[in-house]
Write a protein that holds these residues in place. Sequence first.
Motif, PDB file in Angstrom:
ATOM      1  N   GLY A  87       0.915  -1.591   0.015  1.00  0.00           N
ATOM      2  CA  GLY A  87      -0.186  -0.221  -0.101  1.00  0.00           C
ATOM      3  C   GLY A  87       1.032   1.646   0.236  1.00  0.00           C
ATOM      4  N   LYS A 130       3.696   1.618  -5.243  1.00  0.00           N
ATOM      5  CA  LYS A 130       4.342   0.820  -6.119  1.00  0.00           C
ATOM      6  C   LYS A 130       3.683   0.778  -6.788  1.00  0.00           C
ATOM      7  N   VAL A 164       0.834   2.519  -7.847  1.00  0.00           N
ATOM      8  CA  VAL A 164       0.552   3.087  -8.150  1.00  0.00           C
ATOM      9  C   VAL A 164       2.187   4.337  -9.457  1.00  0.00           C
TER      10      VAL A 164
HETATM   11  N1  LIG Z   1      -7.381   3.968  -8.333  1.00  0.00           N
HETATM   12  C1  LIG Z   1      -7.264   4.378  -7.538  1.00  0.00           C
HETATM   13  N2  LIG Z   1      -8.267   4.902  -6.504  1.00  0.00           N
HETATM   14  C2  LIG Z   1      -8.445   5.347  -5.252  1.00  0.00           C
HETATM   15  N3  LIG Z   1      -7.414   5.120  -4.754  1.00  0.00           N
HETATM   16  C3  LIG Z   1      -6.201   4.109  -4.906  1.00  0.00           C
HETATM   17  C4  LIG Z   1      -6.272   4.031  -6.872  1.00  0.00           C
HETATM   18  N4  LIG Z   1      -4.984   2.723  -6.874  1.00  0.00           N
HETATM   19  C5  LIG Z   1      -4.346   2.860  -5.760  1.00  0.00           C
HETATM   20  N5  LIG Z   1      -5.101   3.331  -4.700  1.00  0.00           N
HETATM   21  C6  LIG Z   1      -4.319   3.389  -3.251  1.00  0.00           C
HETATM   22  O1  LIG Z   1      -3.199   3.496  -3.291  1.00  0.00           O
HETATM   23  C7  LIG Z   1      -2.387   3.304  -2.372  1.00  0.00           C
HETATM   24  C8  LIG Z   1      -1.427   2.070  -3.326  1.00  0.00           C
HETATM   25  O2  LIG Z   1      -2.114   1.393  -4.113  1.00  0.00           O
HETATM   26  P1  LIG Z   1      -1.090   0.668  -4.576  1.00  0.00           P
HETATM   27  O3  LIG Z   1      -1.439   0.073  -5.389  1.00  0.00           O
HETATM   28  O4  LIG Z   1       0.455   1.058  -5.045  1.00  0.00           O
HETATM   29  O5  LIG Z   1       0.218   0.064  -3.583  1.00  0.00           O
HETATM   30  P2  LIG Z   1       1.801  -1.049  -3.671  1.00  0.00           P
HETATM   31  O6  LIG Z   1       2.539   0.023  -3.338  1.00  0.00           O
HETATM   32  O7  LIG Z   1       1.368  -1.875  -4.902  1.00  0.00           O
HETATM   33  O8  LIG Z   1       0.734  -2.489  -2.649  1.00  0.00           O
HETATM   34  P3  LIG Z   1       1.017  -3.650  -2.920  1.00  0.00           P
HETATM   35  O9  LIG Z   1       2.909  -4.093  -2.188  1.00  0.00           O
HETATM   36  O10 LIG Z   1       0.434  -4.534  -1.278  1.00  0.00           O
HETATM   37  O11 LIG Z   1       0.242  -3.987  -4.052  1.00  0.00           O
HETATM   38  C9  LIG Z   1      -3.676   2.291  -1.259  1.00  0.00           C
HETATM   39  O12 LIG Z   1      -3.624   3.375  -0.087  1.00  0.00           O
HETATM   40  C10 LIG Z   1      -3.985   2.058  -2.416  1.00  0.00           C
HETATM   41  O13 LIG Z   1      -5.386   1.515  -1.720  1.00  0.00           O
END
Ligand SMILES: Nc1ncnc2c1ncn2[C@@H]1O[C@H](COP(=O)(O)OP(=O)(O)OP(=O)(O)O)[C@@H](O)[C@H]1O
Lengths: 260, 249
Positions: B37, B40, B42
Amino acid sequence: MNPLDLLARLGRLVMSVMASFGRVTLFTLDAASHILRPPYYPRELGIALLNIGWLSLPVVGLTAIFTGGALALQIYAGGARFNAEAVVPQIVAIGMVRELGPVLVGLMIAARVTSSIAAEIATMKVTEQIDALVTLSTHPMKYLTAPRVLAALITVPMLVGIGDIIGIMGGYTVAVQNLGFNAAAYLQNTVDFLETRDVVSSLVKGAVFGVIAAVMGCYYGMNSGRGAQGVGRATKGSVEAAAVLILAANFVLTGVFFSI
Amino acid sequence: MIRMENVHKAFGDNRVLQGMTLEVPRGTSTVIIGGSGTGKSVALKCVLGLIKPDSGKIYVDGKDAADTGDRDAFLARFGMLFQGGALFDSLPVWQNVAFRLLRGSLKRPVDEARAIAIEKLRRVGLKPDVADRLPAELSGGMQKRVGLARAIAAEPEIIFFDEPTTGLDPIMAGVINELIREIVTEMGATAMTITHDMTSVRAIADNVAMLHGGVIQWTGPVAQMDDSGDPYLDQFIHGRAEGPIEAVR
Ligand SMILES: Nc1ncnc2c1ncn2[C@@H]1O[C@H](COP(=O)(O)OP(=O)(O)OP(=O)(O)O)[C@@H](O)[C@H]1O
Ligand SMILES: [Mg+2]
């Protein structure tokens, strides 16, 4: 509540309705521009023609035949009150072709096609398939929306035409079998009474309703929220919006064709 | 080469990226690590333009990624493995893999596209008989590998892998790590990989970047990862519950 507060709320509501209307209009224009510009996806169009047109035939046929039959019974019973039973063929024809054919087919398409388009595209959105399309250099509007809207534009008028004919046949069957009408005279009356304008208005309505149904499905699907709940909301919203817009457009088109 | 400069992205009041700056040199493999979360996925989507950053700049080969004239040509240079696979569930596996080869500017004859798809499936450890199945008929790990095959099918210059080995058995994970390494060293591709698997990090990375609190907390060559002296990175790579990164319980 303070009246100014109420006014502010009303203002916000009007603004948000106008804004959604603007967004849907832009979306429709965007879809139209993608229909016209290459690349084209004939395979996707073929699948959409099959799903929207061919596979809707049974439900359209059944809706039309029962409606035509019921219409004949109602007109006969209602007409009997002032000795006008004989108008059954004319009123069934005009009622089916001008109003019931296009509206009922439009609503059936909203139920069957809009919902499935919205659910399918929303699921693709939620599972990142739309993002994947973009990264594979394929425009989602072109690949998903354009074929569906074009297919609806082509097939829904045909479905309406078929629905009109089947509805009239439903009325004919009931009138000839149960109400003692002469078969040949019934058909002659129907053909003599219908004008070109009736038929054209029916097909134009079909085209407009088809576009509304497909565009609303795509629009709500593409703008779906996250998760299963997002898909549910998108599907529900798309059918509501398509049905209301079809009925509103029907009112406007009827005005345009018949009040001048 | 990819450069992210001071990229910010918030969803409502959830501030995800808060000034992320990262440089990925051409022909190298960078691994992004960081808590669940932290943003990454994003970050990768921002580079591809799937998510529009609120502020900050992203450059690909010195050109601003936000206003690439020909978007198709820009995206044709990229391959992306999505965290959830994102396979098209209405298409059979081979058409998923060959998607780019069946339409658009990279279009090939169908037989050739199918042959390439089957070859890519083989490279990710899948037999030719999965080619005609639908994605829903495959296991999670198999779907992930189909996604990987799709990402590399058109041999893009820049490849993003979002958790390529999650859900795979250790042997298959090893195969995929080797594959990613090969793609970078043999094909000269630039790779950005997100992973939580430290074995994978050591196997694929030239450079490691750790995302925490919306910024890159630490970045450097993989060899320096163990003696970085950064308490956040140390806690992360050793998987300790105690440390500067709060583990909410
Ligand atoms: N389209 C979206 N709309 C709203 N919030 C989002 C969206 N995409 C991601 N988020 C939020 O952004 C944050 C980061 O999400 P992300 O998917 O990039 O995490 P991550 O680092 O890839 O985690 P993981 O290792 O669990 O995959 C999270 O709190 C998620 O809820
Ligand atoms: Mg992620």
